[in-house]
Design a protein around this motif. Structure first.
Motif, PDB file in Angstrom:
ATOM      1  N   VAL A  34      -8.968  17.339  16.151  1.00 33.78           N
ATOM      2  CA  VAL A  34      -7.981  16.521  17.024  1.00 33.78           C
ATOM      3  C   VAL A  34      -7.778  15.205  16.547  1.00 33.78           C
ATOM      4  CG1 VAL A  34      -7.882  15.626  19.339  1.00 33.78           C
ATOM      5  CG2 VAL A  34      -8.835  17.734  19.138  1.00 33.78           C
ATOM      6  N   LEU A  35      -8.769  14.614  15.883  1.00 36.17           N
ATOM      7  CA  LEU A  35      -8.673  13.178  15.038  1.00 36.17           C
ATOM      8  C   LEU A  35      -7.783  13.489  14.033  1.00 36.17           C
ATOM      9  CD1 LEU A  35      -9.597  10.471  15.321  1.00 36.17           C
ATOM     10  CD2 LEU A  35     -11.457  11.022  13.717  1.00 36.17           C
ATOM     11  N   ALA A  36      -8.005  14.256  13.056  1.00 34.66           N
ATOM     12  CA  ALA A  36      -7.112  14.542  12.075  1.00 34.66           C
ATOM     13  C   ALA A  36      -5.459  14.667  12.476  1.00 34.66           C
ATOM     14  CB  ALA A  36      -7.593  15.584  11.123  1.00 34.66           C
ATOM     15  N   CYS A  37      -5.310  15.326  13.411  1.00 32.43           N
ATOM     16  CA  CYS A  37      -4.103  15.852  14.019  1.00 32.43           C
ATOM     17  C   CYS A  37      -3.433  14.543  14.549  1.00 32.43           C
ATOM     18  CB  CYS A  37      -4.035  16.872  14.794  1.00 32.43           C
ATOM     19  SG  CYS A  37      -4.600  18.585  14.255  1.00 32.43           S
ATOM     20  N   GLY A  38      -4.283  13.595  14.973  1.00 35.95           N
ATOM     21  CA  GLY A  38      -3.960  12.413  15.762  1.00 35.95           C
ATOM     22  C   GLY A  38      -3.475  11.497  14.778  1.00 35.95           C
ATOM     23  N   GLN A  39      -3.572  11.442  13.583  1.00 37.86           N
ATOM     24  CA  GLN A  39      -3.165  10.385  12.465  1.00 37.86           C
ATOM     25  C   GLN A  39      -1.843  10.731  12.145  1.00 37.86           C
ATOM     26  OE1 GLN A  39      -6.447  11.006   9.491  1.00 37.86           O
ATOM     27  NE2 GLN A  39      -6.340   8.743   9.123  1.00 37.86           N
ATOM     28  N   LYS A  40      -0.950   9.707  12.405  1.00 37.11           N
ATOM     29  CA  LYS A  40       0.446   9.545  12.069  1.00 37.11           C
ATOM     30  C   LYS A  40       0.688   8.708  10.939  1.00 37.11           C
ATOM     31  CE  LYS A  40       1.985  11.199  16.721  1.00 37.11           C
ATOM     32  NZ  LYS A  40       2.779  10.736  17.801  1.00 37.11           N
ATOM     33  N   PRO A  41       1.314   9.233   9.941  1.00 33.48           N
ATOM     34  CA  PRO A  41       1.672   8.277   8.803  1.00 33.48           C
ATOM     35  C   PRO A  41       2.409   7.179   9.477  1.00 33.48           C
ATOM     36  CG  PRO A  41       1.899  10.571   8.247  1.00 33.48           C
ATOM     37  CD  PRO A  41       1.783  10.670   9.580  1.00 33.48           C
ATOM     38  N   THR A  42       2.543   6.012   8.977  1.00 32.44           N
ATOM     39  CA  THR A  42       3.397   4.677   9.180  1.00 32.44           C
ATOM     40  C   THR A  42       3.738   4.164   8.214  1.00 32.44           C
ATOM     41  OG1 THR A  42       1.366   3.323   9.748  1.00 32.44           O
ATOM     42  CG2 THR A  42       2.032   4.550  11.670  1.00 32.44           C
ATOM     43  N   GLU A  43       3.052   4.159   6.846  1.00 36.91           N
ATOM     44  CA  GLU A  43       3.283   3.429   5.593  1.00 36.91           C
ATOM     45  C   GLU A  43       3.135   4.204   4.446  1.00 36.91           C
ATOM     46  OE1 GLU A  43       2.043  -0.941   3.826  1.00 36.91           O
ATOM     47  OE2 GLU A  43       1.214  -0.148   5.755  1.00 36.91           O
ATOM     48  N   ILE A  44       3.576   3.846   3.479  1.00 37.62           N
ATOM     49  CA  ILE A  44       3.345   4.303   2.265  1.00 37.62           C
ATOM     50  C   ILE A  44       2.839   2.875   1.374  1.00 37.62           C
ATOM     51  CG2 ILE A  44       4.024   5.133  -0.133  1.00 37.62           C
ATOM     52  CD1 ILE A  44       6.073   6.562   1.495  1.00 37.62           C
ATOM     53  N   ARG A  45       1.442   2.922   1.238  1.00 41.06           N
ATOM     54  CA  ARG A  45       0.813   1.658   0.820  1.00 41.06           C
ATOM     55  C   ARG A  45       0.735   1.768  -0.862  1.00 41.06           C
ATOM     56  NH1 ARG A  45      -4.842   0.824   3.377  1.00 41.06           N
ATOM     57  NH2 ARG A  45      -5.399   2.500   2.035  1.00 41.06           N
ATOM     58  N   LEU A  46       1.383   1.207  -1.474  1.00 35.99           N
ATOM     59  CA  LEU A  46       1.544   1.092  -2.786  1.00 35.99           C
ATOM     60  C   LEU A  46       0.304   0.170  -3.549  1.00 35.99           C
ATOM     61  CD1 LEU A  46       5.405   0.409  -3.359  1.00 35.99           C
ATOM     62  CD2 LEU A  46       4.165   2.648  -3.655  1.00 35.99           C
ATOM     63  N   LYS A  47       0.054   0.635  -5.023  1.00 29.02           N
ATOM     64  CA  LYS A  47      -0.905  -0.159  -5.668  1.00 29.02           C
ATOM     65  C   LYS A  47      -0.388  -1.565  -5.947  1.00 29.02           C
ATOM     66  CE  LYS A  47      -3.513   3.728  -7.604  1.00 29.02           C
ATOM     67  NZ  LYS A  47      -3.849   4.459  -8.775  1.00 29.02           N
ATOM     68  N   ASN A  48       0.966  -1.523  -6.247  1.00 27.39           N
ATOM     69  CA  ASN A  48       1.545  -2.711  -6.783  1.00 27.39           C
ATOM     70  C   ASN A  48       3.289  -2.673  -6.067  1.00 27.39           C
ATOM     71  OD1 ASN A  48      -0.236  -4.001  -8.824  1.00 27.39           O
ATOM     72  ND2 ASN A  48      -0.339  -1.939  -9.591  1.00 27.39           N
ATOM     73  N   THR A  49       3.678  -3.795  -5.873  1.00 26.19           N
ATOM     74  CA  THR A  49       5.153  -3.638  -5.487  1.00 26.19           C
ATOM     75  C   THR A  49       5.997  -4.329  -6.470  1.00 26.19           C
ATOM     76  OG1 THR A  49       4.842  -5.965  -4.141  1.00 26.19           O
ATOM     77  CG2 THR A  49       4.525  -3.913  -3.065  1.00 26.19           C
ATOM     78  N   LYS A  50       5.248  -5.003  -7.508  1.00 21.13           N
ATOM     79  CA  LYS A  50       6.133  -5.425  -8.511  1.00 21.13           C
ATOM     80  C   LYS A  50       5.149  -5.194  -9.668  1.00 21.13           C
ATOM     81  CE  LYS A  50       8.141  -9.521  -6.235  1.00 21.13           C
ATOM     82  NZ  LYS A  50       8.492 -10.969  -6.414  1.00 21.13           N
ATOM     83  N   LEU A  51       6.135  -4.883 -10.828  1.00 24.36           N
ATOM     84  CA  LEU A  51       5.300  -4.189 -12.111  1.00 24.36           C
ATOM     85  C   LEU A  51       6.268  -4.583 -13.212  1.00 24.36           C
ATOM     86  CD1 LEU A  51       2.838  -2.822 -12.819  1.00 24.36           C
ATOM     87  CD2 LEU A  51       4.116  -0.670 -12.987  1.00 24.36           C
ATOM     88  N   LYS A  52       5.524  -5.415 -14.171  1.00 23.68           N
ATOM     89  CA  LYS A  52       6.145  -5.771 -15.348  1.00 23.68           C
ATOM     90  C   LYS A  52       5.471  -5.041 -16.656  1.00 23.68           C
ATOM     91  CE  LYS A  52       7.648 -10.077 -15.811  1.00 23.68           C
ATOM     92  NZ  LYS A  52       7.899 -11.523 -16.184  1.00 23.68           N
ATOM     93  N   VAL A  53       6.372  -4.303 -17.575  1.00 26.11           N
ATOM     94  CA  VAL A  53       5.642  -3.480 -18.612  1.00 26.11           C
ATOM     95  C   VAL A  53       6.198  -4.172 -19.972  1.00 26.11           C
ATOM     96  CG1 VAL A  53       5.021  -1.283 -19.446  1.00 26.11           C
ATOM     97  CG2 VAL A  53       5.377  -1.593 -17.139  1.00 26.11           C
ATOM     98  N   TYR A  54       5.357  -4.346 -20.838  1.00 20.19           N
ATOM     99  CA  TYR A  54       5.746  -4.936 -22.237  1.00 20.19           C
ATOM    100  C   TYR A  54       5.692  -3.513 -23.012  1.00 20.19           C
ATOM    101  CZ  TYR A  54       5.129  -9.328 -20.281  1.00 20.19           C
ATOM    102  OH  TYR A  54       5.207 -10.644 -19.211  1.00 20.19           O
ATOM    103  N   GLY A  55       6.765  -3.342 -23.534  1.00 26.36           N
ATOM    104  CA  GLY A  55       7.001  -2.010 -24.722  1.00 26.36           C
ATOM    105  C   GLY A  55       7.514  -0.899 -24.031  1.00 26.36           C
ATOM    106  N   LEU A  56       8.136  -0.217 -24.949  1.00 27.58           N
ATOM    107  CA  LEU A  56       9.030   0.885 -24.672  1.00 27.58           C
ATOM    108  C   LEU A  56       8.135   2.133 -25.084  1.00 27.58           C
ATOM    109  CD1 LEU A  56      12.676   0.180 -26.171  1.00 27.58           C
ATOM    110  CD2 LEU A  56      11.480  -0.281 -24.004  1.00 27.58           C
ATOM    111  N   GLY A  57       8.257   3.038 -24.444  1.00 30.22           N
ATOM    112  CA  GLY A  57       7.310   4.411 -24.635  1.00 30.22           C
ATOM    113  C   GLY A  57       5.929   4.120 -23.886  1.00 30.22           C
ATOM    114  N   ARG A  58       5.739   3.135 -23.254  1.00 30.31           N
ATOM    115  CA  ARG A  58       4.490   2.940 -22.576  1.00 30.31           C
ATOM    116  C   ARG A  58       4.447   3.791 -21.181  1.00 30.31           C
ATOM    117  NH1 ARG A  58       2.451  -1.947 -24.015  1.00 30.31           N
ATOM    118  NH2 ARG A  58       0.564  -1.421 -23.018  1.00 30.31           N
ATOM    119  N   VAL A  59       3.312   4.178 -20.720  1.00 34.63           N
ATOM    120  CA  VAL A  59       2.996   5.095 -19.525  1.00 34.63           C
ATOM    121  C   VAL A  59       2.321   4.225 -18.641  1.00 34.63           C
ATOM    122  CG1 VAL A  59       2.272   7.194 -18.438  1.00 34.63           C
ATOM    123  CG2 VAL A  59       3.487   7.234 -20.977  1.00 34.63           C
TER     124      VAL A  59
END
Length: 280
Positions: free
Chosen positions: A20-45
């Motif tokens: 019942v508890l699990a069914c009662g959980q309603k998604p309200t947000e996608i919480r990201l690890k980072n909202t801004k990201l700067k990457v140096y270099g091409l071909g980087r993963v």
């Protein structure tokens, strides 16, 4: 009825409550690890993962988001895992989506093409009393080999031997060896420096005259000696040209630019040495 039979109804109740508890959980947000990201270099993963959470900030299990890149020419993204691969220089939005209920979150991604960071000279000796200084040169290149203007973060591996300021000027503190690193983003280059408290008595440059054609390179050999006449190897020098339109010099390497004559000067502390360059 044994004791195991008596426990089972209680277990069933607990499982039912959890359901019942699990069914009662309603998604309200996608919480990201980072909202801004700067990457140096091409071909980087890199990963731009996130969690689906409810209004209490607790993770809602079983909810998977999909990922999309606004500019695949800058970066592509694995739609299921959120794994991003940089492709070209520029900016892109990496969007995470959940369909039920409809939720969305965006990572602002910036990609800089930093392929190589060089520090010149890569090996040198800083001679003289404590407090002597020597400027290191920085060269930053794109993956194409194009030189770009960029600031670096300078660090010293042994501040008790030598320190380095934000512009790359090294100051001696104590005798020994030190590695000085310049970092742009997470791309770095370094120089090995030996600090010796030896006075430079004489400074000599050879050959005294260098004839070159436009575009040719020449080499100046520099010899420093202490008061006893013993050479100080790989001594660090600052190089200047009386006419950069005729010839320039970096680390003892002369580049002929245009016809004419110029004087190339090497300076170590208060000592200087000169050579004449004729370009035709």
């Amino acid at each position: 009825m044994n004791r195991f039979t008596r426990v089972l109804p209680g277990v069933a109740l607990l499982l039912a409550a959890a359901l019942v508890l699990a069914c009662g959980q309603k998604p309200t947000e996608i919480r990201l690890k980072n909202t801004k990201l700067k990457v140096y270099g091409l071909g980087r993963v890199v990963s731009v993962g996130g969690d689906v959470v409810d209004k209490k900030g607790e993770i809602v299990p079983g909810k998977m988001v999909t990922w999309e890149s606004s500019n695949p020419k800058v970066a592509t993204v694995n739609g299921q895992t959120g794994s991003v691969k940089t492709v070209g220089e520029g900016k892109a939005k990496i969007t995470a989506r959940l369909g039920d209920p409809p939720l969305e979150a965006v990572v602002a991604l910036e990609v800089l093409d930093i392929g190589l960071v060089n520090v010149f000279p890569s090996r040198t000796t800083l001679a003289g009393p404590a407090g002597s200084t020597f400027p290191l040169a920085l060269e930053v290149k794109k993956s194409t080999g194009e030189v770009v203007e960029s600031k670096a973060e300078w660090t010293s591996s042994a501040p008790t031997v030598a320190t380095v300021d934000p512009s790359g000027i090294v100051t001696s503190v104590g005798e020994g060896k030190v590695n000085v690193k310049a970092t742009v983003g997470d791309v770095s280059g370094a120089a090995d420096i030996v600090v010796v408290f030896r006075t430079i008595e004489t400074l000599e440059a050879a050959p005294l005259n260098i004839p070159l054609k436009v575009g040719e390179l020449g080499k100046v050999d520099l010899v420093a000696r202490d008061p006893q006449g013993a050479p100080i190897p790989d001594v660090g020098a600052t190089w200047t040209s009386s006419d950069p339109m005729v010839a320039t010099c970096s680390g003892g390497t002369v580049l002929a630019i245009g016809p004419g004559s110029a004087t190339i000067r090497a300076a170590c502390g208060s000592k200087t040495a000169e050579v004449s360059v004729i370009v035709f």
